[in-house]
Design a protein around this motif. Structure first.
Motif, PDB file in Angstrom:
ATOM      1  N   PRO A  68     -10.077  -1.563  -0.412  1.00  0.00           N
ATOM      2  CA  PRO A  68     -10.334  -1.201   0.998  1.00  0.00           C
ATOM      3  C   PRO A  68      -9.161  -1.483   1.917  1.00  0.00           C
ATOM      4  CG  PRO A  68     -12.228  -2.335   0.052  1.00  0.00           C
ATOM      5  CD  PRO A  68     -11.129  -2.435  -0.968  1.00  0.00           C
ATOM      6  N   SER A  69      -8.374  -2.505   1.613  1.00  0.00           N
ATOM      7  CA  SER A  69      -7.266  -2.867   2.486  1.00  0.00           C
ATOM      8  C   SER A  69      -6.166  -1.815   2.517  1.00  0.00           C
ATOM      9  CB  SER A  69      -6.682  -4.221   2.062  1.00  0.00           C
ATOM     10  OG  SER A  69      -6.217  -4.144   0.722  1.00  0.00           O
ATOM     11  N   ARG A  70      -6.029  -1.020   1.448  1.00  0.00           N
ATOM     12  CA  ARG A  70      -4.969  -0.010   1.419  1.00  0.00           C
ATOM     13  C   ARG A  70      -5.517   1.403   1.304  1.00  0.00           C
ATOM     14  NH1 ARG A  70      -3.712   0.950  -4.394  1.00  0.00           N
ATOM     15  NH2 ARG A  70      -1.771   1.894  -3.672  1.00  0.00           N
ATOM     16  N   GLU A  74      -7.025   3.359   3.530  1.00  0.00           N
ATOM     17  CA  GLU A  74      -6.691   4.232   4.653  1.00  0.00           C
ATOM     18  C   GLU A  74      -5.253   4.725   4.548  1.00  0.00           C
ATOM     19  OE1 GLU A  74      -6.659   4.159   9.555  1.00  0.00           O
ATOM     20  OE2 GLU A  74      -7.446   2.456   8.405  1.00  0.00           O
ATOM     21  N   GLN A  75      -4.327   3.853   4.152  1.00  0.00           N
ATOM     22  CA  GLN A  75      -2.929   4.271   4.020  1.00  0.00           C
ATOM     23  C   GLN A  75      -2.763   5.305   2.917  1.00  0.00           C
ATOM     24  OE1 GLN A  75      -1.298   0.260   3.431  1.00  0.00           O
ATOM     25  NE2 GLN A  75      -0.124   0.505   5.321  1.00  0.00           N
ATOM     26  N   VAL A  76      -3.422   5.072   1.788  1.00  0.00           N
ATOM     27  CA  VAL A  76      -3.299   6.003   0.665  1.00  0.00           C
ATOM     28  C   VAL A  76      -3.864   7.367   1.031  1.00  0.00           C
ATOM     29  CG1 VAL A  76      -4.039   6.476  -1.698  1.00  0.00           C
ATOM     30  CG2 VAL A  76      -3.307   4.173  -1.060  1.00  0.00           C
ATOM     31  N   LEU A  77      -5.059   7.375   1.620  1.00  0.00           N
ATOM     32  CA  LEU A  77      -5.686   8.643   1.967  1.00  0.00           C
ATOM     33  C   LEU A  77      -4.894   9.399   3.029  1.00  0.00           C
ATOM     34  CD1 LEU A  77      -9.498   7.791   2.003  1.00  0.00           C
ATOM     35  CD2 LEU A  77      -8.204   9.066   0.292  1.00  0.00           C
ATOM     36  N   LYS A  78      -4.282   8.693   3.952  1.00  0.00           N
ATOM     37  CA  LYS A  78      -3.475   9.356   4.969  1.00  0.00           C
ATOM     38  C   LYS A  78      -2.300  10.088   4.338  1.00  0.00           C
ATOM     39  CE  LYS A  78      -0.922   8.504   9.257  1.00  0.00           C
ATOM     40  NZ  LYS A  78      -0.475   7.479  10.244  1.00  0.00           N
ATOM     41  N   ALA A  79      -1.616   9.419   3.391  1.00  0.00           N
ATOM     42  CA  ALA A  79      -0.486  10.056   2.715  1.00  0.00           C
ATOM     43  C   ALA A  79      -0.956  11.210   1.836  1.00  0.00           C
ATOM     44  CB  ALA A  79       0.268   9.026   1.884  1.00  0.00           C
ATOM     45  N   GLY A 139     -10.470   8.546  -2.781  1.00  0.00           N
ATOM     46  CA  GLY A 139     -10.420   7.253  -2.104  1.00  0.00           C
ATOM     47  C   GLY A 139     -11.277   6.202  -2.765  1.00  0.00           C
ATOM     48  N   LEU A 140     -12.194   6.631  -3.665  1.00  0.00           N
ATOM     49  CA  LEU A 140     -13.019   5.666  -4.382  1.00  0.00           C
ATOM     50  C   LEU A 140     -12.173   4.901  -5.397  1.00  0.00           C
ATOM     51  CD1 LEU A 140     -16.157   7.896  -5.049  1.00  0.00           C
ATOM     52  CD2 LEU A 140     -15.884   6.158  -3.280  1.00  0.00           C
ATOM     53  N   GLY A 141     -12.491   3.648  -5.583  1.00  0.00           N
ATOM     54  CA  GLY A 141     -11.754   2.843  -6.542  1.00  0.00           C
ATOM     55  C   GLY A 141     -10.487   2.224  -5.995  1.00  0.00           C
ATOM     56  N   THR A 197       2.006   9.819  -8.246  1.00  0.00           N
ATOM     57  CA  THR A 197       1.469   9.060  -7.124  1.00  0.00           C
ATOM     58  C   THR A 197       2.307   7.798  -6.961  1.00  0.00           C
ATOM     59  OG1 THR A 197      -0.536   8.069  -6.183  1.00  0.00           O
ATOM     60  CG2 THR A 197      -0.152   7.742  -8.546  1.00  0.00           C
ATOM     61  N   ALA A 198       2.312   7.267  -5.755  1.00  0.00           N
ATOM     62  CA  ALA A 198       3.110   6.076  -5.475  1.00  0.00           C
ATOM     63  C   ALA A 198       2.590   4.894  -6.287  1.00  0.00           C
ATOM     64  CB  ALA A 198       3.068   5.759  -3.987  1.00  0.00           C
ATOM     65  N   ARG A 199       3.499   4.099  -6.819  1.00  0.00           N
ATOM     66  CA  ARG A 199       3.123   2.949  -7.649  1.00  0.00           C
ATOM     67  C   ARG A 199       2.925   1.680  -6.840  1.00  0.00           C
ATOM     68  NH1 ARG A 199       7.036   3.603 -13.009  1.00  0.00           N
ATOM     69  NH2 ARG A 199       6.308   5.691 -13.594  1.00  0.00           N
ATOM     70  N   SER A 200       3.178   1.723  -5.556  1.00  0.00           N
ATOM     71  CA  SER A 200       2.997   0.545  -4.720  1.00  0.00           C
ATOM     72  C   SER A 200       2.307   0.965  -3.422  1.00  0.00           C
ATOM     73  CB  SER A 200       4.347  -0.114  -4.414  1.00  0.00           C
ATOM     74  OG  SER A 200       5.107   0.703  -3.535  1.00  0.00           O
ATOM     75  N   PRO A 201       1.619   0.025  -2.774  1.00  0.00           N
ATOM     76  CA  PRO A 201       0.937   0.355  -1.511  1.00  0.00           C
ATOM     77  C   PRO A 201       1.851   0.369  -0.299  1.00  0.00           C
ATOM     78  CG  PRO A 201       0.537  -1.930  -2.087  1.00  0.00           C
ATOM     79  CD  PRO A 201       1.366  -1.354  -3.202  1.00  0.00           C
ATOM     80  N   ILE A 202       3.156   0.222  -0.535  1.00  0.00           N
ATOM     81  CA  ILE A 202       4.095   0.226   0.584  1.00  0.00           C
ATOM     82  C   ILE A 202       4.070   1.600   1.250  1.00  0.00           C
ATOM     83  CG2 ILE A 202       6.501  -0.058   1.256  1.00  0.00           C
ATOM     84  CD1 ILE A 202       6.860  -1.884  -1.142  1.00  0.00           C
ATOM     85  N   THR A 203       4.004   1.604   2.560  1.00  0.00           N
ATOM     86  CA  THR A 203       3.886   2.857   3.308  1.00  0.00           C
ATOM     87  C   THR A 203       5.035   3.805   3.010  1.00  0.00           C
ATOM     88  OG1 THR A 203       2.716   1.686   5.068  1.00  0.00           O
ATOM     89  CG2 THR A 203       3.605   3.858   5.597  1.00  0.00           C
ATOM     90  N   ALA A 204       6.241   3.270   2.867  1.00  0.00           N
ATOM     91  CA  ALA A 204       7.407   4.120   2.599  1.00  0.00           C
ATOM     92  C   ALA A 204       7.268   4.827   1.260  1.00  0.00           C
ATOM     93  CB  ALA A 204       8.682   3.277   2.628  1.00  0.00           C
ATOM     94  N   ASP A 205       6.770   4.142   0.238  1.00  0.00           N
ATOM     95  CA  ASP A 205       6.579   4.773  -1.070  1.00  0.00           C
ATOM     96  C   ASP A 205       5.486   5.830  -1.024  1.00  0.00           C
ATOM     97  OD1 ASP A 205       8.575   3.294  -2.195  1.00  0.00           O
ATOM     98  OD2 ASP A 205       7.253   1.763  -3.047  1.00  0.00           O
ATOM     99  N   LEU A 206       4.394   5.536  -0.332  1.00  0.00           N
ATOM    100  CA  LEU A 206       3.313   6.518  -0.183  1.00  0.00           C
ATOM    101  C   LEU A 206       3.813   7.774   0.515  1.00  0.00           C
ATOM    102  CD1 LEU A 206       0.405   4.122   0.895  1.00  0.00           C
ATOM    103  CD2 LEU A 206       0.601   5.338  -1.277  1.00  0.00           C
ATOM    104  N   TYR A 207       4.600   7.579   1.556  1.00  0.00           N
ATOM    105  CA  TYR A 207       5.135   8.723   2.293  1.00  0.00           C
ATOM    106  C   TYR A 207       6.093   9.526   1.417  1.00  0.00           C
ATOM    107  CZ  TYR A 207       7.793  11.312   5.812  1.00  0.00           C
ATOM    108  OH  TYR A 207       8.409  12.302   6.519  1.00  0.00           O
ATOM    109  N   ARG A 208       6.946   8.829   0.648  1.00  0.00           N
ATOM    110  CA  ARG A 208       7.957   9.522  -0.159  1.00  0.00           C
ATOM    111  C   ARG A 208       7.333  10.334  -1.290  1.00  0.00           C
ATOM    112  NH1 ARG A 208      10.442   8.602  -4.854  1.00  0.00           N
ATOM    113  NH2 ARG A 208       9.319   6.643  -5.126  1.00  0.00           N
ATOM    114  N   VAL A 209       6.317   9.797  -1.970  1.00  0.00           N
ATOM    115  CA  VAL A 209       5.765  10.451  -3.155  1.00  0.00           C
ATOM    116  C   VAL A 209       4.583  11.352  -2.818  1.00  0.00           C
ATOM    117  CG1 VAL A 209       4.744  10.075  -5.434  1.00  0.00           C
ATOM    118  CG2 VAL A 209       6.544   8.550  -4.601  1.00  0.00           C
TER     119      VAL A 209
END
Length: 579
Positions: free
Chosen positions: A462-464, A466-471, A457-459, A217-229
């Motif tokens: 809240p700020s990130r 939606e981005q995590v779940l989308k990826a 998505g639990l845990g 899983t991506a180690r950062s909340p950056i959208t590019a990392d979420l998309y890549r991993v």
């Protein structure tokens, strides 16, 4: 057991891998020192397993050995009737076996990973690759190579050790091969370097692998990392494994169990023969004629070497469709396959796939079955299981793939959704373009090929979230469309605690609210590899808890205190496939 009764249950704790809920009337105190009398022990000074028969003196009583003390004498001792009694020998052998089983089955339960202790335990218990107990743990494990992606993650480290304890050949995909990473993994693991975001580095990783467990899983909340991993990484790795399976199938001349059945491949003008274009409308009345603004469609092989089905429908309730009677080899029928896979591209419209099934000698008795598929802008693979087809007439029986004789792809303007387009441009949802590469039938399988650890998505902050779940959901969707047998696990918030201590809840519908230990998630990953009920299923899982009032919708499944500890099959047998 419903959630409404969970508050009235107590836990019977044992040295085996779980708990067994008992009614309150049958509750007993927790047994903390439950063990078997055993004639074997582990000598840390000599680094080997010592039994009565293998000890140097051969002397000493059973009590001395079972207490872990050295035999008092150095000389030999005379055999007695107790030593050669068949009943006693059988009992003693069972005691030895139970003790050894208890020791190695408990090793993978602790979330902490200490390399030297685990490897020493493997040596002591004979569970190295090719050890005498590997085949007993999981039949066929020695012939199975599992690629673990994210092997240094919280779950991945436990998965690696559980696989080794069961005799699998383990490969670990890591991004950087430094000393810290090497120290986190046992020496017997085959470490390969690669990046899930770079498809060219994954060919070596999947070489020789039968199954994949994806814990990265991506180690950062950056959208590019979420998309890549979490998104592109799952797509790249599933495609690499599928390409490797296709390569094996070609070498085996299509006789591999993973070989797809080619229904249509559009590589020349001749491949368009037999496909017919039809037009129609759902409303056969005078009102429809008033709104008739025309419709047209064509199916052609372009100069760029593509088979394109395109056109427009401006008529109210109108549709256009592309249809062909299937011509399968004599020794092949679709009932041996579990669905279809389309390799298509175009403008990202949705289509209706219709199968006509019935006796070919009398088409008047044929039944129609349909399902809706969505495509993306550009090329994609769309997986359509036969279980997703529904009869046009509700009274008709379920689809029997053995009787399918005609395939139809229909476009209709209704239910179309706008797709991504350059700013300022307008989309006409009444026009379409579908580039067709091939249509194949997916072979049915008994086991899963790709285990993906996602999340509920639990845990997550809240700020990130939606981005995590989308990826995550995009990665899940790409795995479903890959054509591989998949198992998608969505655990609740992860906890660093021993596994097998609490009952688990398996659910579909985003209703769970509790966490789960990393060791329990790892255990589910390993069990899902050879569990037929886990194939092509997605599910949420967490520790047992009392549901809120009015939401008692859970099927509680407890860890049974037996050697097999098979809690997964009954839990997943009631869940839906292809979700």
């Amino acid at each position: 057991m419903s959630a409404t009764t969970s508050s009235a249950t107590f836990s019977y704790k044992s040295e085996f891998l779980g708990i067994f809920p008992l009614p309150q009337s049958q509750c007993r105190p927790v047994i903390s020192n439950y063990s078997f009398p055993c004639t074997n022990r582990v000598s840390s000074s000599k680094g080997r397993l010592i039994t009565r028969a293998a000890s140097d003196g051969g002397g000493g009583s059973d009590d001395e050995i079972s207490k872990g003390t050295e035999p008092s004498g150095s000389g030999g001792s005379m055999l007695s009737l107790e030593d050669v009694n068949p009943v006693g020998l059988g009992r003693r052998s069972r005691q030895i076996f139970d003790e050894v089983w208890r020791k190695f089955s408990g090793l993978g339960q602790i979330s902490r990973t200490v390399r030297t202790d685990d490897e020493e335990a493997l040596d002591l218990l004979g569970l190295r690759q090719g050890g005498p107990m590997c085949e007993f743990a999981i039949p066929g494990a020695q012939n199975t190579t599992v690629l673990v992606v994210g092997a240094t993650s919280r779950i991945g480290r436990i998965v690696v050790r559980k696989l080794m304890l069961r005799g699998y050949t383990v490969k670990a995909l890591v991004r950087n091969l430094d000393s810290q990473v090497v120290d986190m993994l046992p020496r017997s693991v085959d470490i390969v370097t690669g990046d899930v975001g770079d498809p060219s580095t994954l060919k070596e990783a999947v070489e020789g692998c039968n199954k994949v467990i994806y814990c990265a899983t991506a180690r950062s909340p950056i959208t590019a990392d979420l998309y890549r991993v979490d998104h592109r990484g799952v797509y790249n790795l599933s495609k690499a494994l599928q390409d490797y399976n296709n390569k094996l199938a070609q070498v085996r001349a299509g006789k591999s169990s993973k070989s797809k059945l080619l229904i249509a491949k559009f590589k020349s003008e001749d491949s368009l023969d037999g496909w017919e274009i039809r037009q129609g409308t759902y409303f056969q009345d005078a009102v429809a004629a008033k709104y008739d603004a025309g419709m047209d469609a064509k199916f052609e092989f372009t100069e760029t070497g593509q088979a394109v089905f395109s056109g427009y429908v401006f008529t109210r309730g109108g549709y256009v469709e592309l249809s062909k009677k299937l011509s399968l080899p004599i020794d092949r029928t679709l009932d041996r396959y579990e669905g279809l896979v389309f390799s298509v591209g175009g403008s990202g419209r949705s289509y209706v796939v219709i199968l006509e099934a019935g006796p070919t000698a009398d088409t008047a008795q044929s039944k129609l079955y349909f399902t809706r598929i969505s495509t993306k802008v550009g090329f994609c693979r769309v997986r359509v299981p036969f279980s997703s087809f529904r009869p046009v007439k509700p009274d008709d029986p379920p689809l029997d793939p053995f009787l399918v004789h005609t395939l139809t792809i229909r476009f209709e303007p209704r239910r179309q959704r706008p797709t991504e387009a350059p700013q300022g441009s307008k989309q006409d949802l009444r026009s379409f373009k579908l580039i067709m590469e091939y249509i194949k039938a997916l072979p049915s399988g008994q086991e899963t090929d790709f285990v993906l650890v996602s999340c509920t998505g639990l845990g997550i902050e809240p700020s990130r979230r939606e981005q995590v779940l989308k990826a995550k959901r995009a990665g899940e969707d790409s795995l479903r469309r890959s054509g591989l047998g998949y198992t998608i696990i969505r655990p609740g918030p992860l906890k660093e605690e021993p596994g097998g201590q609490r009952a688990l809840i398996f659910d579909q519908g985003n209703r769970i609210s509790q966490g789960i230990s990393c060791a329990d998630v790892a255990d589910i990953c390993v069990k899902a590899l050879h569990d037929s009920t886990a194939r092509n299923k997605s599910f949420d899982v967490c520790h047992e808890y009392v549901a809120e009032q009015g939401r008692e919708l859970y099927e509680l499944v407890a860890h049974l205190p037996d050697k097999a500890n098979n809690y997964l099959t009954p839990a997943l047998s009631v869940l839906e496939k292809n979700t």
